[in-house]
Design a protein around this motif. Structure first.
Motif, PDB file in Angstrom:
ATOM      1  N   ALA A  92       0.731  -1.263  -0.137  1.00 55.67           N
ATOM      2  CA  ALA A  92      -0.003  -0.131  -0.024  1.00 55.67           C
ATOM      3  C   ALA A  92       0.767   1.280   0.158  1.00 55.67           C
ATOM      4  N   ARG A  93       2.067   1.057   0.523  1.00 54.41           N
ATOM      5  CA  ARG A  93       2.879   2.447   0.554  1.00 54.41           C
ATOM      6  C   ARG A  93       3.522   2.741  -0.728  1.00 54.41           C
ATOM      7  N   GLN A  94       3.390   1.889  -1.892  1.00 52.51           N
ATOM      8  CA  GLN A  94       3.714   2.127  -2.982  1.00 52.51           C
ATOM      9  C   GLN A  94       2.463   2.690  -4.028  1.00 52.51           C
ATOM     10  N   LEU A 126      -6.628   1.378   5.134  1.00 56.40           N
ATOM     11  CA  LEU A 126      -5.383   1.419   4.033  1.00 56.40           C
ATOM     12  C   LEU A 126      -4.675   2.483   4.275  1.00 56.40           C
ATOM     13  N   HIS A 127      -3.406   2.589   3.662  1.00 56.39           N
ATOM     14  CA  HIS A 127      -2.321   3.310   4.072  1.00 56.39           C
ATOM     15  C   HIS A 127      -2.671   4.632   3.479  1.00 56.39           C
ATOM     16  N   ALA A 128      -3.565   4.903   2.349  1.00 54.58           N
ATOM     17  CA  ALA A 128      -4.115   5.885   1.871  1.00 54.58           C
ATOM     18  C   ALA A 128      -5.521   5.483   1.385  1.00 54.58           C
ATOM     19  N   PRO A 166       1.928  11.300  14.019  1.00 47.01           N
ATOM     20  CA  PRO A 166       3.446  11.379  14.000  1.00 47.01           C
ATOM     21  C   PRO A 166       3.794  11.930  12.361  1.00 47.01           C
ATOM     22  N   ASP A 167       2.821  12.336  11.570  1.00 44.05           N
ATOM     23  CA  ASP A 167       3.228  13.040  10.251  1.00 44.05           C
ATOM     24  C   ASP A 167       1.855  13.753   9.686  1.00 44.05           C
ATOM     25  N   VAL A 168       2.147  14.645   8.744  1.00 39.16           N
ATOM     26  CA  VAL A 168       1.091  15.329   8.309  1.00 39.16           C
ATOM     27  C   VAL A 168       0.249  14.350   7.697  1.00 39.16           C
ATOM     28  N   ASP A 189       5.844  17.260  12.651  1.00 46.69           N
ATOM     29  CA  ASP A 189       6.153  17.373  11.216  1.00 46.69           C
ATOM     30  C   ASP A 189       7.332  16.675  11.020  1.00 46.69           C
ATOM     31  N   LYS A 190       7.134  15.571   9.982  1.00 47.34           N
ATOM     32  CA  LYS A 190       8.295  14.648   9.768  1.00 47.34           C
ATOM     33  C   LYS A 190       8.837  14.800   8.471  1.00 47.34           C
ATOM     34  N   ARG A 191      10.128  14.977   8.281  1.00 47.50           N
ATOM     35  CA  ARG A 191      10.764  15.027   7.030  1.00 47.50           C
ATOM     36  C   ARG A 191      11.551  13.713   6.680  1.00 47.50           C
ATOM     37  N   ARG A 192      11.605  13.096   5.743  1.00 51.49           N
ATOM     38  CA  ARG A 192      12.115  11.838   5.561  1.00 51.49           C
ATOM     39  C   ARG A 192      13.335  11.996   4.174  1.00 51.49           C
ATOM     40  N   ASP A 193      14.520  11.941   4.665  1.00 51.68           N
ATOM     41  CA  ASP A 193      15.449  12.134   3.679  1.00 51.68           C
ATOM     42  C   ASP A 193      15.783  11.186   2.715  1.00 51.68           C
ATOM     43  N   ILE A 215      -0.921   7.992  16.922  1.00 48.03           N
ATOM     44  CA  ILE A 215      -1.703   7.027  16.177  1.00 48.03           C
ATOM     45  C   ILE A 215      -1.029   7.057  14.771  1.00 48.03           C
ATOM     46  N   ASP A 216      -1.016   5.873  14.294  1.00 52.70           N
ATOM     47  CA  ASP A 216      -0.524   5.693  13.008  1.00 52.70           C
ATOM     48  C   ASP A 216      -1.126   4.396  12.251  1.00 52.70           C
ATOM     49  N   ASP A 217      -1.092   4.304  11.125  1.00 51.32           N
ATOM     50  CA  ASP A 217      -1.619   3.023  10.233  1.00 51.32           C
ATOM     51  C   ASP A 217      -0.429   1.890  10.388  1.00 51.32           C
ATOM     52  N   ILE A 218       0.859   2.225  10.213  1.00 48.56           N
ATOM     53  CA  ILE A 218       1.545   1.376  10.095  1.00 48.56           C
ATOM     54  C   ILE A 218       3.100   1.535  11.194  1.00 48.56           C
ATOM     55  N   ILE A 219       3.334   0.622  11.623  1.00 52.17           N
ATOM     56  CA  ILE A 219       4.741   0.593  12.287  1.00 52.17           C
ATOM     57  C   ILE A 219       5.584  -0.554  11.711  1.00 52.17           C
ATOM     58  N   ASP A 220       6.691  -0.017  10.900  1.00 50.39           N
ATOM     59  CA  ASP A 220       7.614  -1.037  10.216  1.00 50.39           C
ATOM     60  C   ASP A 220       9.039  -1.055  10.805  1.00 50.39           C
ATOM     61  N   SER A 221       9.603  -0.146  10.677  1.00 53.68           N
ATOM     62  CA  SER A 221      11.036  -0.098  11.191  1.00 53.68           C
ATOM     63  C   SER A 221      11.178   0.437  12.807  1.00 53.68           C
ATOM     64  N   GLY A 222      10.014   1.243  12.854  1.00 56.32           N
ATOM     65  CA  GLY A 222       9.783   1.938  14.307  1.00 56.32           C
ATOM     66  C   GLY A 222      10.416   3.289  14.329  1.00 56.32           C
ATOM     67  N   GLY A 223      11.141   3.658  13.201  1.00 55.00           N
ATOM     68  CA  GLY A 223      11.761   4.809  13.109  1.00 55.00           C
ATOM     69  C   GLY A 223      11.021   5.981  13.433  1.00 55.00           C
ATOM     70  N   THR A 224       9.717   6.053  12.439  1.00 53.11           N
ATOM     71  CA  THR A 224       8.949   7.232  12.616  1.00 53.11           C
ATOM     72  C   THR A 224       8.432   7.445  14.393  1.00 53.11           C
ATOM     73  N   LEU A 225       8.146   6.386  14.721  1.00 54.91           N
ATOM     74  CA  LEU A 225       7.300   6.097  16.099  1.00 54.91           C
ATOM     75  C   LEU A 225       8.308   6.883  17.012  1.00 54.91           C
TER      76      LEU A 225
HETATM   77  C1  R5P Z   1       4.106   6.500   6.670  1.00 49.84           C
HETATM   78  O1  R5P Z   1       3.585   7.454   5.919  1.00 49.84           O
HETATM   79  C2  R5P Z   1       3.268   5.599   7.431  1.00 49.84           C
HETATM   80  O2  R5P Z   1       2.132   6.270   7.990  1.00 49.84           O
HETATM   81  C3  R5P Z   1       3.946   5.073   8.569  1.00 49.84           C
HETATM   82  O3  R5P Z   1       4.356   6.259   9.539  1.00 49.84           O
HETATM   83  C4  R5P Z   1       5.312   4.459   8.281  1.00 49.84           C
HETATM   84  O4  R5P Z   1       5.210   3.446   7.190  1.00 49.84           O
HETATM   85  C5  R5P Z   1       6.246   3.921   9.429  1.00 49.84           C
HETATM   86  O5  R5P Z   1       7.443   3.420   8.966  1.00 49.84           O
HETATM   87  P1  R5P Z   1       8.724   3.157  10.072  1.00 49.84           P
HETATM   88  O6  R5P Z   1       8.111   2.572  11.200  1.00 49.84           O
HETATM   89  O7  R5P Z   1       9.599   2.509   9.373  1.00 49.84           O
HETATM   90  O8  R5P Z   1       8.916   4.537  10.243  1.00 49.84           O
END
Ligand code: R5P
Length: 310
Positions: A92-94, A126-128, A166-168, A189-193, A215-225
């Motif tokens: 979904a993120r693609q 859904l992610h979006a 955690p992001d816009v 406000d998150k910027r991803r380089d 609150i977020d839809d996905i936690i993957d690496s945990g970096g954002t959180l």
């Molecule tokens: C990004 O837009 C998503 O909503 C999640 O914040 C993101 O996929 C989380 O990924 P990660 O845990 O790797 O930072």
């Protein structure tokens, strides 16, 4: 109606069947010696309203193939209607071209599911939201917010809370939760380089002295959180707890959460939790089985699904 499950999330399938009060459909989903997927539906489905539960989580490609092949098997066995129940829709993120000569894989996966023979799709957070439109068949996108809000009310005092996106991109989801628990809202406000890396820039809103609920839809690496949690604590938040629908938690994410300053991470069972997740001291899993089960039941009865969220 009959509900069958691939190998991605059998626990959830069993809980959903228990909620609906039907037995889990009898199917054999296995591998040949060369790892090709082989499916046998072991009961008659002619003229039946069939549901296939499969999250296309890790290993995403194997689970996606299982889903496609199960749909094909049901179609060739003359099922009347096939609904792909995909609690976690991977890829979904693609959902857009991030640069020239890149694919829109979410659309490709949607096409594959439709071509395999699905008549409907039932999915969750859904992610979006616009990915719903990638399917040319009816698609219901459920929201975990009611389940999360109930858990928050049962486990936290919401008088001093601040819901944080955690992001816009996650503001609409966060606003929906804030409304349900009658809380204020702020945004990181998150910027991803680079892909896979995230960098917190600043907190929009006054979080000092607040118990923050990210609150977020996905936690993957945990970096954002973890970055968002750090930014909130640096801005004076008293505590940070996270509620996230899909616990992808790849690589060293569980260890990262365990050593973070997060009070607690709450995820759902849209993706089957690993043993490491189940034993982590600050991760808790809440079930979306009743929510998905009710949506399946209503779909089967041609009843309203959107009214689940009124
Ligand atoms: C990004 O837009 C998503 O909503 C999640 O914040 C993101 O996929 C989380 O990924 P990660 O845990 O790797 O930072």
């Amino acid at each position: 109606m009959k509900l069958f499950a691939g190998n991605s999330n059998r626990h959830l399938a069993e809980r959903i069947c228990k909620y609906i009060d039907i037995p889990l459909g009898n199917a054999n989903v296995r591998r040949f010696a060369d790892q090709e997927v082989f499916v046998e539906i072991l009961e008659n489905v002619r003229g039946e309203d069939c549901y296939v539960l499969q999250s296309t989580a890790y290993p995403a490609n194997d689970h996606l193939m299982e889903l496609l092949i199960m749909i094909d098997a049901l179609r060739r066995a003359s099922a009347r209607r096939i609904t792909a129940v995909i609690p976690y829709f991977g890829y979904a993120r693609q959902d857009r071209k991030p640069g020239p000569r890149t694919p829109i894989s979410a659309k490709l996966v949607a096409n594959m599911i439709t071509t395999a023979g699905a008549d409907r799709v039932l999915t969750l957070d859904l992610h979006a939201a616009q990915i719903q439109g990638f399917f040319d068949i009816p698609t219901d996108n459920l929201f975990a917010v009611p389940v999360l809000a109930r858990d928050i009310k049962e486990n936290y005092n919401t008088e001093n809370t601040m819901v944080v996106s955690p992001d816009v991109g996650g503001v609409i989801r966060a606003r929906a939760l804030a409304k349900r628990i009658d809380s204020l809202l702020s945004i990181v406000d998150k910027r991803r380089d680079k892909p896979g890396e995230s960098e917190v820039m600043n907190v929009i809103g006054d979080v000092s002295g607040k118990d923050c609920l990210l609150i977020d839809d996905i936690i993957d690496s945990g970096g954002t959180l973890c970055n968002a949690a750090e930014a909130l604590l640096n801005s004076g938040a008293t505590s940070v707890t996270a509620y996230i629908t899909h616990g992808v938690l790849s690589g060293g994410a569980v260890a990262r959460i365990a050593s973070s300053k997060l009070k607690e991470l709450v995820i759902t069972d849209s993706i089957q939790p690993t043993a490491a997740i189940e034993t982590a001291h600050n991760i808790r899993v809440v079930s979306i089985a009743d929510l998905v089960g009710e949506a399946v039941k209503r779909t089967s009865l041609e009843a309203s699904v959107s009214s689940l969220f009124d």
